[in-house]
Design an enzyme around this catalytic site. Structure first.
Site, mmCIF file in Angstrom:
data_model
loop_
_atom_site.group_PDB
_atom_site.id
_atom_site.type_symbol
_atom_site.label_atom_id
_atom_site.label_comp_id
_atom_site.label_asym_id
_atom_site.label_seq_id
_atom_site.Cartn_x
_atom_site.Cartn_y
_atom_site.Cartn_z
ATOM 1 N N ASN A 10 34.744 -31.238 17.648
ATOM 2 C CA ASN A 10 34.127 -30.622 16.815
ATOM 3 C C ASN A 10 32.461 -30.077 17.546
ATOM 4 O O ASN A 10 31.975 -31.274 17.840
ATOM 5 C CB ASN A 10 33.863 -30.785 15.618
ATOM 6 N N ARG A 12 30.086 -30.097 17.188
ATOM 7 C CA ARG A 12 28.278 -30.635 16.406
ATOM 8 C C ARG A 12 28.669 -32.164 15.805
ATOM 9 O O ARG A 12 27.676 -32.176 15.919
ATOM 10 C CB ARG A 12 28.273 -29.838 15.482
ATOM 11 N N CYS A 13 29.478 -32.569 16.496
ATOM 12 C CA CYS A 13 29.810 -33.957 16.288
ATOM 13 C C CYS A 13 29.479 -35.077 17.760
ATOM 14 O O CYS A 13 30.106 -34.666 18.852
ATOM 15 C CB CYS A 13 31.555 -34.122 15.931
ATOM 16 N N SER A 14 29.129 -36.122 17.676
ATOM 17 C CA SER A 14 28.376 -36.705 18.881
ATOM 18 C C SER A 14 29.878 -37.565 19.348
ATOM 19 O O SER A 14 29.960 -36.974 20.643
ATOM 20 C CB SER A 14 27.325 -37.762 18.158
ATOM 21 N N ARG A 17 32.170 -34.636 21.230
ATOM 22 C CA ARG A 17 31.158 -34.401 22.391
ATOM 23 C C ARG A 17 30.950 -36.307 23.207
ATOM 24 O O ARG A 17 31.488 -35.908 24.796
ATOM 25 C CB ARG A 17 29.756 -34.555 22.059
#
Length: 117
Positions: A10, A12-14, A17
């Site tokens: 995802n 948008r998920c740190s 990433r």
């Protein structure tokens, strides 16, 4: 023989990433699966949960609104929890990295390095 590595990602998920970057830092270019857009089937999810060696409840994001709406609890059966995660992939804890017959949850991201041995 290069082993295929897949990350359920995802962007948008740190944590997701960071885990992707960590794999890349170790020379691994995983296949990136945007699981929110391409959710796993219940059979696939059950298989990955088995590879993780955990209970479906442990992969469930319990802070999401849909978790409360569905009224899920620790007493909900594994099949019920897996079906809910397939229908509402936001409920799947992320990121999951799958490599060969093993899988790891990138919480913390360094956990996935165990798959590289």
């Amino acid at each position: 023989l290069a082993m295929d590595t897949i990350i359920w990602h995802n962007p948008r998920c740190s944590k997701s990433r960071q885990t992707l970057a960590l794999l890349q830092d170790h020379g691994i270019e995983p296949e990136v699966r945007l699981y929110l857009e391409a959710p796993p089937s219940s059979r696939e999810l059950a298989d990955v949960i088995a590879r993780l060696g955990i209970d479906p409840w442990a992969l469930l994001r319990r802070g999401e609104a849909v978790f409360k709406e569905l009224g899920l609890s620790k007493d909900s059966g594994s099949k019920t929890i897996i079906e809910a995660m397939c229908q509402h992939p936001i409920l799947i804890e992320r990121p999951v990295v799958i490599r060969g017959d093993r899988a790891a949850l990138g919480r913390p991201p360094e956990t996935v390095l165990t798959l590289l041995d």
